[in-house]
Design an enzyme around this catalytic site. Structure first.
Site, PDB file in Angstrom:
ATOM      1  CB  ALA A 198     -13.553 -38.926 -25.554  1.00 15.09           C
ATOM      2  CD  GLU A 261     -21.435 -35.249 -23.373  1.00 19.36           C
ATOM      3  OE1 GLU A 261     -20.805 -34.196 -23.624  1.00 19.36           O
ATOM      4  OE2 GLU A 261     -20.886 -36.315 -23.066  1.00 19.36           O
TER       5      GLU A 261
HETATM    6 ZN   LIG Z   1     -17.695 -31.859 -22.808  1.00 21.24          ZN
END
Ligand SMILES: [Zn+2]
Length: 296
Positions: A198, A261
């Site tokens: 991110a 994920e």
């Molecule tokens: Zn994470």
């Protein structure tokens, strides 16, 4: 003359006695009427206004504001009363970026559109009493206390199932996220880096509500294979019971903006986690469905 008065009084008393015998309630009614006459409260309207305007007793003002449960619900349903409504959780920066304003909410929504302020640090960060993939003190062992307690409960349940779970990465400051992202971008370019990592301000790890889990079976690494292990499968089916969701599920990459994920757990509380799990949706879709966010 006196005789006549005596006769009238006798008739009245006689009538009262007859009425009382016929219906005992009559005596109460007569007594109340007499009391009200004495107190000057003979007007029905003034009695009504006494009852209903006990706090705001203006003579002759009989207006009442009645709030029915339905009115209340309608009020609560309006966006301005919903603390999780889009406009109550976001400001638009002059550069066009969405900045999150409900940073401390357990339901804070952080993604590639919604940025945490660079100086945001969660209030109460603690180290959960669970097994980690590495020894010693480190920032990434920390979580917000609510999430830490829930993670401890999850680990206790996993232990009963003889699962081999390890916590590996929790809270991450804006500065640390920036260092990680910059290093990755240097190696593979900004676009490639953003598929798995991110931008600073856009990481859920900055909230202290996310923890990456792994297992010795995958050498403590964060890899997709973790989702195929007994541990990963158990998390997928049970994390919601402890208030966690698998934040980046398989098949929802275009909604979340991130690759699958199976290791990234996000605490949202049991009620919301159960809703998201049951419906098979993401946190983004939850906000669209339940809090009327703009379509993703
Ligand atoms: Zn994470």
């Amino acid at each position: 003359m006196q005789k006549r008065i005596l006769l009238i009084c006798s008739i009245i008393v006689g009538m009262i006695i007859i009425l009382t015998v016929a219906n005992p309630k009559s005596l109460m009614v007569i007594t109340t009427m007499a009391q009200e006459y004495v107190n000057g409260y003979v007007n029905d309207d003034s009695r009504a206004s006494d009852k209903n305007n006990s706090q705001n007793n203006k003579p002759g003002d009989n207006k009442q504001e009645i709030t029915t449960p339905k009115d209340k619900n309608q009020k609560d349903g309006q966006p301005q009363d919903n603390p999780l409504a889009f406009e109550n959780t976001t400001t638009i920066h002059k550069n066009g970026k969405q900045i999150i304003t409900n940073t401390d909410s357990l339901l804070v929504l952080v993604n590639k559109k919604r940025n945490l302020p660079a100086d945001y640090v969660p209030g109460k960060l603690v180290i959960p009493n669970v097994s980690f993939s590495f020894p010693g003190e480190h920032q990434k062992k920390y979580l917000r206390s609510e999430a830490a307690q829930a993670l401890e409960e999850l680990f206790q349940a996993a232990k009963k199932e003889k699962l081999d779970l390890l916590a590996t990465s929790g809270y991450r400051s804006y500065q640390r996220q920036k260092a990680i992202f910059d290093a990755k971008a240097k190696a593979i370019g900004v676009e490639g880096a953003n598929r798995t990592s991110a931008y600073p301000g856009q990481s859920e790890h900055q909230t202290g509500l996310a923890m990456d889990l792994t297992s010795t079976k995958v050498s403590g690494q964060l890899v997709e294979k973790f989702g195929e292990l007994k541990e990963g499968k158990w998390l997928k089916e049970n994390a919601h019971k402890f208030g966690f969701i698998i934040r980046y599920p398989k098949g929802k990459e275009t909604v979340t903006g991130y690759n699958y994920e199976p290791w990234h757990l996000r605490f949202v509380g049991k009620e919301t986690a159960e809703y998201i799990f049951t419906k098979g949706i993401t946190l983004e879709e939850y906000f669209v469905q339940v809090h009327d966010y703009p379509q993703i």
